[in-house]
Design an enzyme around this catalytic site. Structure first.
Site, PDB file in Angstrom:
ATOM      1  N   GLU A   1      -2.509  -9.110   3.125  1.00  0.00           N
ATOM      2  CA  GLU A   1      -2.842  -9.626   4.461  1.00  0.00           C
ATOM      3  C   GLU A   1      -4.332  -9.495   4.773  1.00  0.00           C
ATOM      4  O   GLU A   1      -4.813 -10.084   5.752  1.00  0.00           O
ATOM      5  CB  GLU A   1      -1.997  -8.904   5.513  1.00  0.00           C
ATOM      6  CG  GLU A   1      -2.445  -7.508   5.896  1.00  0.00           C
ATOM      7  CD  GLU A   1      -2.112  -6.403   4.899  1.00  0.00           C
ATOM      8  OE1 GLU A   1      -2.422  -5.238   5.211  1.00  0.00           O
ATOM      9  OE2 GLU A   1      -1.558  -6.700   3.814  1.00  0.00           O
TER      10      GLU A   1
ATOM     11  N   HIS B   1      -3.792  -4.955  -0.266  1.00  0.00           N
ATOM     12  CA  HIS B   1      -3.356  -5.520   1.016  1.00  0.00           C
ATOM     13  C   HIS B   1      -3.459  -7.044   0.964  1.00  0.00           C
ATOM     14  O   HIS B   1      -4.535  -7.586   1.171  1.00  0.00           O
ATOM     15  CB  HIS B   1      -4.239  -5.000   2.153  1.00  0.00           C
ATOM     16  CG  HIS B   1      -3.997  -3.571   2.496  1.00  0.00           C
ATOM     17  ND1 HIS B   1      -3.018  -3.177   3.383  1.00  0.00           N
ATOM     18  CD2 HIS B   1      -4.588  -2.440   2.061  1.00  0.00           C
ATOM     19  CE1 HIS B   1      -3.027  -1.859   3.482  1.00  0.00           C
ATOM     20  NE2 HIS B   1      -3.968  -1.390   2.688  1.00  0.00           N
TER      21      HIS B   1
ATOM     22  N   CYS C   1       0.837  -1.194   0.000  1.00  0.00           N
ATOM     23  CA  CYS C   1       0.000   0.000   0.000  1.00  0.00           C
ATOM     24  C   CYS C   1       0.883   1.260   0.000  1.00  0.00           C
ATOM     25  O   CYS C   1       1.633   1.489  -0.950  1.00  0.00           O
ATOM     26  CB  CYS C   1      -0.988  -0.035   1.163  1.00  0.00           C
ATOM     27  SG  CYS C   1      -2.303   1.200   1.012  1.00  0.00           S
TER      28      CYS C   1
END
Length: 197
Positions: free
Chosen positions: A177, A175, A77
């Site tokens: 994650e 992202h 990001c």
């Protein structure tokens, strides 16, 4: 394998740590240059405002360290955007790892782009076993245009770089994650990269 997450005051660090632990690895949160240099893999996260984040990097000397790293480095990001030459956010000079300038979406579209969007035209070992047009989670108002180092593309107002690669440096605008099983596959691919740079 020693995995380091650079801790410089950016957000989303805990969610990255948890995702790595779900994959069966452990990671160290640190801004210590010696620990970062000694790592096998380095993750450079980022949630927040670019000029403030760069100020934090400069205060700890990480702005000069990160571009010299030789092991695989993954910017996420804002981390990816700070690895570019420049970002319009706060008129901020970046680390110059990716040869592209980050610009803001026009007022024609809602910003930030928030939520799920597809990635396509995948061109890297980072996307091993990842299908075209998988959905990833994004939150951003600025973007890197398509360039020579683009390894994944997303459409929002126009096609832009949702991932970049230059030698041992990788960046994702999305992202991983927070992107479910596919995101974890991308993180796993990063952790399994064998340096051949």
């Amino acid at each position: 394998m020693k995995i380091v997450i650079i801790n410089y005051g950016a957000g989303n660090i805990q969610s990255i740590l948890f995702a790595i632990e779900r994959l069966g690895y452990s990671a160290v949160l640190t801004n210590n240059p010696d620990e970062i240099k000694a790592a096998d893999k380095v993750i450079f996260p980022g949630v927040g405002e670019a000029s403030y984040a760069m100020k934090m990097l400069k205060e700890s000397g990480l702005d000069t360290l990160i571009p010299t790293l030789k092991q695989p480095v993954l910017g996420i990001c804002l981390g990816m955007q700070l690895m570019c030459n420049h970002t319009e956010e706060g008129n901020t000079t970046g680390l110059g790892i990716f040869d592209v300038n980050v610009i803001k979406f026009t007022p024609k579209v809602k910003v930030p782009q928030m939520g799920w969007n597809t990635i396509y035209d995948l061109k890297s070992d980072l996307f091993k076993d990842v299908a075209e047009k998988e959905y990833m989670y994004l939150v951003h108002s600025f973007y890197a245009p398509l360039c020579q180092e683009t390894i994944a593309t997303t459409d929002y107002e126009l096609p832009y770089s949702s991932a970049l690669e230059n030698e041992n440096f990788f960046g994702t605008q999305f992202h991983p994650e927070k992107s479910g099983d596919v995101g974890e596959q991308i993180l796993k691919n990063f952790l399994l990269l064998t340096p051949n740079f």
